[in-house]
Motif scaffolding. Structure first.
Motif, PDB file in Angstrom:
ATOM      1  N   PRO A 232      27.452  50.842  34.813  1.00 10.88           N
ATOM      2  CA  PRO A 232      28.498  51.472  35.623  1.00 10.88           C
ATOM      3  C   PRO A 232      28.151  51.384  37.104  1.00 10.88           C
ATOM      4  O   PRO A 232      26.991  51.571  37.492  1.00 10.88           O
ATOM      5  CB  PRO A 232      28.508  52.925  35.129  1.00 10.88           C
ATOM      6  CG  PRO A 232      27.140  53.165  34.594  1.00 10.88           C
ATOM      7  CD  PRO A 232      26.665  51.841  34.057  1.00 10.88           C
ATOM      8  N   HIS A 233      29.152  51.109  37.936  1.00 19.01           N
ATOM      9  CA  HIS A 233      28.926  50.981  39.377  1.00 19.01           C
ATOM     10  C   HIS A 233      29.678  52.037  40.187  1.00 19.01           C
ATOM     11  O   HIS A 233      29.094  52.684  41.052  1.00 19.01           O
ATOM     12  CB  HIS A 233      29.342  49.588  39.851  1.00 19.01           C
ATOM     13  CG  HIS A 233      28.402  48.498  39.449  1.00 19.01           C
ATOM     14  ND1 HIS A 233      27.048  48.690  39.291  1.00 19.01           N
ATOM     15  CD2 HIS A 233      28.637  47.181  39.169  1.00 19.01           C
ATOM     16  CE1 HIS A 233      26.478  47.559  38.937  1.00 19.01           C
ATOM     17  NE2 HIS A 233      27.410  46.623  38.852  1.00 19.01           N
ATOM     18  N   MET A 234      30.983  52.191  39.921  1.00 18.79           N
ATOM     19  CA  MET A 234      31.822  53.042  40.778  1.00 18.79           C
ATOM     20  C   MET A 234      32.997  53.569  39.965  1.00 18.79           C
ATOM     21  O   MET A 234      33.535  52.867  39.107  1.00 18.79           O
ATOM     22  CB  MET A 234      32.357  52.225  41.968  1.00 18.79           C
ATOM     23  CG  MET A 234      33.082  53.029  43.015  1.00 18.79           C
ATOM     24  SD  MET A 234      31.933  53.962  44.052  1.00 18.79           S
ATOM     25  CE  MET A 234      33.042  55.166  44.780  1.00 18.79           C
ATOM     26  N   ALA A 235      33.388  54.814  40.239  1.00 20.11           N
ATOM     27  CA  ALA A 235      34.568  55.395  39.591  1.00 20.11           C
ATOM     28  C   ALA A 235      35.397  56.140  40.616  1.00 20.11           C
ATOM     29  O   ALA A 235      34.858  56.720  41.572  1.00 20.11           O
ATOM     30  CB  ALA A 235      34.145  56.335  38.459  1.00 20.11           C
ATOM     31  N   ALA A 236      36.700  56.127  40.413  1.00 20.44           N
ATOM     32  CA  ALA A 236      37.626  56.897  41.249  1.00 20.44           C
ATOM     33  C   ALA A 236      38.553  57.673  40.328  1.00 20.44           C
ATOM     34  O   ALA A 236      39.212  57.082  39.456  1.00 20.44           O
ATOM     35  CB  ALA A 236      38.428  55.977  42.165  1.00 20.44           C
ATOM     36  N   LEU A 237      38.602  58.983  40.505  1.00 24.77           N
ATOM     37  CA  LEU A 237      39.395  59.875  39.660  1.00 24.77           C
ATOM     38  C   LEU A 237      40.442  60.572  40.508  1.00 24.77           C
ATOM     39  O   LEU A 237      40.152  61.042  41.611  1.00 24.77           O
ATOM     40  CB  LEU A 237      38.499  60.929  39.000  1.00 24.77           C
ATOM     41  CG  LEU A 237      37.171  60.462  38.395  1.00 24.77           C
ATOM     42  CD1 LEU A 237      36.363  61.663  37.930  1.00 24.77           C
ATOM     43  CD2 LEU A 237      37.410  59.499  37.245  1.00 24.77           C
TER      44      LEU A 237
END
Length: 351
Positions: A141-146
């Motif tokens: 996993p690198h990046m998440a936007a919620l």
């Protein structure tokens, strides 16, 4: 058959629909609510009671489903576990890490298990992501936007306990964004650090209704979470960027895993394989039916993907760190939160 009593006929009505979708696993025998008329309106043949303690003591009940305001979650869960029952508890499972640890101790000595409610985990997109992960097509996993952008106004807060510290025990990060944050940790692992800005801008309430959070995960990945109850509509959007592909949800608010997602491979040559796996993934049950079916498997000792108390406690770590960060001007707060932390015993402001 697992014999069920539901405490609370508000959100309990949605739980009831989930049980009735699984007639070979569950029998709802009792609906309990202080408002007898509200319980009778959904009972459909189930017995109606107004005394929760009487229901918990009933030897004919195997599972207590707690759908009550947050300040009642811990005492009712403890009572159910101490009676040797299994229990399901709506979010948040507790309103402090100290109480979450009390629940873990109670579960250890009980014949029953406690299952926090995170029904957003269940649906076709979850099955697809699981298969992609098992096939090695996600990678690190690198990046998440919620995004949790919902509309809540005066009608929602007409329920007396909502929007109050005494009744709801927290605001938008407790009652609304908690599901998105659970999905974040499910796919990205443990949180190492939280920075948060919380504010009240939309409604004349005690608790926050807007939040901006930044996460550093234990594995080095980063994530952001944008939360507001001042949206024009109810929108939930999740974007998960992994080493090998990017997974993006639709905008359906209450069942993000039960809608089409897009899965875009970083390397074009990998896309046909991704598409094939996604197309062949089984859908599985969604929402409450999916959540409850896994609870049944866990109770029966079968292989399962049930949400467990550790998952509920992890969500409380995020909440605790977020309130601590916001009150310190956005200063990053480390996780896990130690027992000597000022908010370990609760994040509610002292009167």
């Amino acid at each position: 058959m697992i014999r069920v009593a539901i405490l609370g006929a508000g959100i309990g009505a949605e739980h009831l629909a989930g049980y009735r979708a699984l007639p070979n696993l569950f029998e709802v025998v009792t609906i309990c609510d202080l408002d007898r008329a509200r319980a009778e309106a959904i009972a459909g043949g189930a017995r109606v009671e107004v005394d929760a303690q009487k229901v918990i003591a009933d030897p004919g009940i195997d599972l207590i489903d707690i759908c009550l305001p947050p300040h009642l979650h811990v005492p009712m869960s403890l009572a159910a576990l101490d009676a040797g029952k299994h229990a399901i508890c709506e979010k948040p499972v507790a309103t402090s890490l100290a109480d979450a640890d009390l629940l873990q101790e109670a579960e250890t000595r009980s014949a029953g298990c406690l299952f926090p409610v995170f029904q957003y985990r269940f649906g076709k997109a979850m099955s697809q992501l699981d298969v992609l992960r098992d096939g090695g097509l996600l990678g690190a996993p690198h990046m998440a936007a919620l995004e949790t952008h919902w509309a809540r106004g005066a009608d929602y807060y007409a329920v007396p306990w909502r929007g109050t510290w005494a009744g709801e025990q927290g605001g938008a990060i407790v009652g609304h964004a908690i599901h998105a944050h659970d999905l974040l940790t499910h796919f990205f692992g443990e949180v190492a650090q939280v920075s948060a800005q919380l504010t009240t801008r939309i409604n004349p309430i005690e608790t926050e209704d807007c939040a901006a959070l930044s996460f550093q995960m234990a594995n080095g990945a980063l994530a952001t979470s944008s939360v507001t109850l001042g949206g024009a509509d109810d929108t939930t959007r999740i974007k998960l960027i992994f080493e090998h592909l990017t997974a993006t949800s639709g905008s359906k608010p209450y069942a993000p895993m039960d809608q089409p997602w897009t899965f875009q491979a970083r390397e074009p040559d990998l896309q046909p394989r991704v598409d094939e796996i996604v197309a062949n993934a089984t859908s599985g049950l969604a929402g409450f039916a999916g959540f409850l079916s896994e609870v049944a498997h866990a109770i029966k000792g079968a292989p399962n993907r049930a949400v467990r108390l550790d998952d509920g406690r992890r969500s409380l770590e995020i909440i605790t760190a977020a309130y601590a960060s916001s009150r310190a001007g956005g200063t990053p707060m480390a996780c896990p939160v130690a027992p000597d932390h000022p908010l370990y015993a609760g994040w509610q402001p002292k009167s």
